[in-house]
Design a protein around this motif. Structure first.
Motif, short mmCIF file in Angstrom:
data_model
loop_
_atom_site.label_atom_id
_atom_site.label_comp_id
_atom_site.label_asym_id
_atom_site.label_seq_id
_atom_site.Cartn_x
_atom_site.Cartn_y
_atom_site.Cartn_z
N SER A 2 0.94 -1.45 -0.13
CA SER A 2 -0.08 0.12 -0.28
C SER A 2 1.02 1.57 0.33
O SER A 2 2.00 1.63 0.84
CB SER A 2 -0.81 0.01 0.99
N LYS A 3 0.13 1.98 -0.69
CA LYS A 3 1.36 3.58 -0.13
C LYS A 3 1.75 4.25 0.82
O LYS A 3 0.07 3.86 1.25
CB LYS A 3 0.05 4.36 -1.50
N ILE A 4 2.11 4.50 1.24
CA ILE A 4 2.21 5.35 2.22
C ILE A 4 2.29 7.20 2.20
O ILE A 4 2.83 7.46 0.90
CB ILE A 4 3.21 5.06 3.41
N TYR A 5 1.41 7.73 3.16
CA TYR A 5 0.78 8.81 3.05
C TYR A 5 1.53 9.42 3.88
O TYR A 5 1.55 9.48 5.26
CB TYR A 5 -0.30 9.59 2.40
N THR A 6 1.97 11.39 3.99
CA THR A 6 2.36 12.17 5.52
C THR A 6 0.81 12.14 5.43
O THR A 6 0.14 12.89 5.11
CB THR A 6 3.14 13.01 4.89
N PHE A 7 1.05 12.86 6.87
CA PHE A 7 -0.05 13.29 7.05
C PHE A 7 -0.65 15.12 6.76
O PHE A 7 -1.58 15.12 5.99
CB PHE A 7 0.29 13.52 9.00
N GLU A 8 0.28 15.67 6.06
CA GLU A 8 0.28 16.63 5.44
C GLU A 8 0.04 16.57 3.84
O GLU A 8 -1.11 17.02 3.35
CB GLU A 8 1.73 17.19 5.07
N GLN A 9 -0.03 15.48 3.20
CA GLN A 9 -1.09 14.89 2.18
C GLN A 9 -1.82 14.55 2.39
O GLN A 9 -3.51 14.85 1.35
CB GLN A 9 0.17 13.43 1.56
#
Length: 125
Positions: A2-9
């Motif tokens: 799965s893709k990993i996202y930052t909180f900002e994204q």
């Protein structure tokens, strides 16, 4: 994988047309579900682009609701990108509240209604 996202994204997805939520470290695109949410769209939109774990768990969603999340999963959250709680409160401003400040008035109002109904029922002769 799965893709990993930052909180900002994730925070960029905070509109009715593009709503994402973080629940237990996973990122969900809830855009298509906003209008179908049994509790109304307001609660979902209030949390869009944020970590909704506490609110989701506090409500006590059914197993069916938890199962529905599988179809909305878009990835995972990079835990290192989460802002510290003190940073979040400080960023709101000096006049920020911690929530719950109005609960005393609600409790008082409920108590008044209770006693008014009790008085009415006791004097119905």
């Amino acid at each position: 994988m799965s893709k990993i996202y930052t909180f900002e994204q994730v925070a960029e997805h905070n509109t009715p047309q593009d709503a994402w939520l973080i629940i237990d470290g996973k990122v969900y695109d809830v855009t298509a579900f906003v209008e179908e949410h049994p509790g109304g769209d307001e609660i979902v939109l209030d949390l869009a682009g944020q970590d909704g774990t506490e609110a989701f768990n506090d409500i006590g969603h059914s197993e069916d609701a938890v199962a529905m999340l599988k179809d909305l999963l878009v990835g995972s959250l990079d835990p290192a990108s989460m802002p510290a709680k003190s940073e979040k409160i400080a960023s709101v401003g000096q006049n920020a509240t911690t929530g719950g400040e109005g609960r005393g008035k609600l409790a008082l109002a409920c108590a008044l209604v209770f006693f008014a109904v009790a008085y009415y029922v006791a004097n119905m002769r």
